[in-house]
Design an enzyme around this catalytic site. Structure first.
Site, PDB file in Angstrom:
ATOM      1  CD  GLU A 112       1.218   5.758   8.868  1.00 10.46           C
ATOM      2  OE1 GLU A 112       0.688   5.585   7.749  1.00 10.46           O
ATOM      3  OE2 GLU A 112       1.944   6.729   9.140  1.00 10.46           O
ATOM      4  CD  GLU A 132       4.090   3.125   5.527  1.00  9.22           C
ATOM      5  OE1 GLU A 132       4.971   2.478   6.144  1.00  9.22           O
ATOM      6  OE2 GLU A 132       2.916   3.197   5.920  1.00  9.22           O
TER       7      GLU A 132
END
Ligand code: NAI
Length: 693
Positions: A112, A132
């Site tokens: 990210e 995630e």
């Protein structure tokens, strides 16, 4: 000329100028986890770059990786400023372009962060992904927004919901990375900046590539199904869909959703399992560096397990010599293995070149001498002590002293098996699960005399095979099968006392298991347990409750799926409850003088869990399992226990103590004579539920 101004490191991020380019090097050993100090260091570094009048900045990782992911140990508490979105906002606001130079792995928050940079370049072989979802969360720092803007919504949904890791070579054509860099990564990044088409290119400002509604709907449906409809998967899909909207509000929505999910019981359970899996392969006093090299392996017995084990070794690039009893059996086994390899190539799972390499790495022998060049030989012959002892003695005679001898026995006493050898220190158990090339779990059995370096070799081999190792001591059924036996016994007693098999199976799948115990029994066949019960009949305690139903099923020729009937009828292909089974059950109840009583799904679930938890406590008390969390790893990786519940002991630790005690008392009462109560409360108190590593 380069003006190199070395400045002391800013915590975990070293800052320096290479000419007009600022270099921020993240250094947080061992895996460069994105911790608070790292985030702070990047923010400081970008500010320094601004002060130094940098024309561009390179963000890269020291050591093995860019960033392996966010530091999960921070996830049980409030996150301190700067959080990852703050760091990314700083990068986006910088007046100069920032390139992320990736190597090793760039996962989760690490990716990210890279997506928040203007450009991404990667060393060949770099693995990228957003895992995630496998931890009960969603990407919370723009992953659900920036990724689809770069690669499209369908593909982003797929990667995020699968928690996929892909190599840079795959990420490049998708547009996830902008270039691969063969040479020096920093030089490559600086050259890339020099040629970058525009100073800033924020992925949040892009529009996701166009795609049809049908493609998007199909991707969403597939992602939901694969993700078993878990709440975080639903949220991930919703947010990726929304990536065509203005970024600001959706990024805020994503962050809020992430914050809520990260504190959910499900995410907590998955983090607990994550740490448990990392711990499981290490044993106090065992030095991983003492592991011996394993370059060639032998497999004795080419049946179901021998072939599966051979496939697992071949897939890991290890040459295999397979030994069978005679030429005909050897030919059958080798033909089976070759067909499996070709089948994989035919389905496109491996390349033709890989298939050829695996076939060439496979050879066979009917003489033990043919195994002489192997560093490790595993036997998977019939489950019979005399046969196994003979095989081990023969192996000891032909193998050099440092070669390791392993057994894949399911239940037999490895200490006894090794007792006739001159050098029992070289023996250990490697208990694979079927199909051995697919199932993650590998119980590494430390027999009484197993040498430390032999155990270390088994653990390292497990990792090389891509397996999840768990260390067990010798005991009938080791960890997994022994717990499973207690669970199955409880399930059968529930049926004897009034529950229907299909009701038990439904309660178990509702709990989240892949299959119920009776469907599993039909799938694996009822005859093996039947044979074992017959062997044990003479020594069975006559006062203990005995469920005769499976014996009657076997006597009626109902051996499970392979005979078209077992606990269920399979005439239609699918499992159907059968009146003939109901009659056998009714008769068994009558003979035992039992008035059937009603069970709720919850009671069934809690009784089965009580049986598992109690047996686990006994195994820990006996030292068969080393630590409580190992039991969770075994059940989640070998027995279809729902990962999102964290494992049976993690689950138990979340229950109210009084309710759990009541369940355990009911278990003791219903199992009756011979029941042994394990030290459950003590074990749960020792269980590490705080998500520390
Ligand atoms: P299997 O009956 O399919 O295969 C056994 C093979 O060993 C046969 O091909 C046989 O010809 C060969 N064999 C027997 N004696 C031999 C000898 N002296 N030399 C060379 N080959 C010999 O049995 P399966 O299911 O593969 O089980 C093998 C072992 O793995 C057993 O100890 C079993 O308990 C264990 N195991 C089985 C699991 C399963 O799901 N089937 C799971 C985990 C362990």
């Amino acid at each position: 000329m380069n003006t190199r101004t070395a400045t002391p490191s800013t915590g975990k991020v070293a800052f320096r100028m290479e000419g007009s380019i600022a270099v921020l090097e993240i250094d947080n050993p061992p895996v460069n986890a994105g911790s608070h100090a790292v985030r702070e260091g990047v923010v400081t570094g970008i500010a320094k770059a601004g002060e130094a009048g940098a024309e561009g900045a390179v963000l890269l990782g020291a050591g093995r990786s860019f960033i392996a992911g966010s530091d999960l140990r921070e996830f049980n508490k409030a996150l301190a400023w700067p959080e990852l979105p703050d760091v990314i906002a700083t990068i986006e606001a910088a007046p100069f372009p920032v390139v992320a130079a990736l190597h090793g792995v760039a996962l989760g928050g690490g990716l990210e962060l890279a997506l928040g940079c203007d450009y991404r370049i990667a060393a060949p072989g770099t693995m990228v992904g957003l895992p995630e979802v496998s931890l009960g969360m969603i990407p919370g720092a723009g992953g659900t927004q920036r990724l689809p803007r770069l690669i499209g919504r369908s593909k982003a949904m797929d990667l995020i919901c699968r928690a996929a890791r892909i190599p840079a070579s795959e990420a490049l054509p998708l547009g996830l990375v902008d270039a691969l860099c063969e040479g020096d990564l920093l030089e490559g990044a600086i050259a890339f900046l020099a040629a970058a088409p525009r100073p800033k290119r924020l992925s949040r400002a892009l529009m996701p590539p166009e795609e049809t509604d049908e493609a998007l709907e199909a991707a969403a449906a597939a992602a939901l199904k694969r993700g078993k409809g878990r709440p975080n998967v639903v949220e991930a899909i919703r947010l990726v869909r929304a990536s065509t909207q203005e970024a600001g509000p959706v990024l805020a929505d994503e962050r809020e959703t992430f914050q809520k999910l990260r504190k959910s019981p499900e995410a907590h359970a998955l983090r607990s399992l994550f740490f448990a899996e990392r711990r499981a392969g290490s044993v106090a006093g065992i030095d991983p560096k003492s592991a011996r090299a394993v370059r060639r392996v032998g497999v004795v017995g080419g049946g179901t397990m021998g072939q599966g084990i051979a496939r697992a070794f071949l897939a890991a690039g290890l040459p295999v010599v397979l030994m069978e009893r005679d030429g005909a059996a050897l030919e059958t086994a080798l033909a089976g293995l070759r067909a499996a390899i070709e089948g994989q190539a035919g389905k496109g799972r491996i390349t033709e070149a890989e298939a050829t390499a695996r076939s060439e790495a496979l050879s066979g022998t009917v003489e033990a001498d043919g195994l002489a060049g192997c560093d490790l030989v595993i036997e998977a012959v019939f489950e019979d002590m005399a046969v196994k002892k003979q095989v081990l003695a023969r192996l000891e005679a032909v193998l050099p002293p440092e070669a390791i001898i392993a057994t894949n026995t399911s239940y037999l006493d490895i200490d006894e098996m090794a007792s006739g050898l001159a050098n029992p220190e070289r023996v250990l158990g490697l208990h694979f699960f079927s199909p051995a090339d697919i199932m993650k779990l590998l119980e590494v059995v430390r027999a009484a005399k197993t040498a430390p370096e032999v155990l270390a070799t088994g653990l390292k081999l497990a990792r090389n095979l891509g397996k999840q190792p768990v260390v067990a001591r010798v005991a009938e059924g080791f960890i997994g099968n022994r717990i499973y036996a207690a669970y199955r016994r409880r399930a059968e007693l529930l049926v004897l006392d009034g529950a229907r098999p299909e009701q038990v199976d439904a309660a178990v799948t509702d709990f989240g298991f892949a299959m119920g115990p009776f469907a599993v029994a039909d799938m694996s066949g009822l005859d093996i347990a039947w044979a074992m019960r017959k062997r044990q009949a003479a020594t069975r305690d006559p006062a203990a409750r005995y469920v005769t139903i499976p014996d009657r099923l076997c006597e009626a020729g109902r051996l499970g799926r392979k005979t078209g009937a077992g606990w269920y009828d399979y005439a239609s292909g699918a499992a159907q409850p059968d009146p003939a089974v109901a009659a056998i059950i009714a008769e068994a109840r009558e003979r035992a003088g039992i008035t059937p009583r009603d069970f709720t799904a919850e009671e069934i679930q809690h009784q089965l869990m009580a049986a598992i938890v109690n047996e686990a406590a006994l195994l820990l008390e006996e030292g068969v399992a080393v630590r409580a969390s190992d039991v969770d790893v075994v059940l989640a990786n070998g027995y279809g226990f729902p990962r999102w519940r964290g494992g049976p002991l993690h689950w138990a630790a979340q229950q109210e103590a009084a309710a759990l005690e009541a369940d355990l008392n009911e278990l003791a009462r219903d199992v009756g004579h011979g029941h042994r109560a394990g030290p459950v409360a003590r074990v749960l108190a020792e269980l590490d539920t705080g998500n520390e590593s």
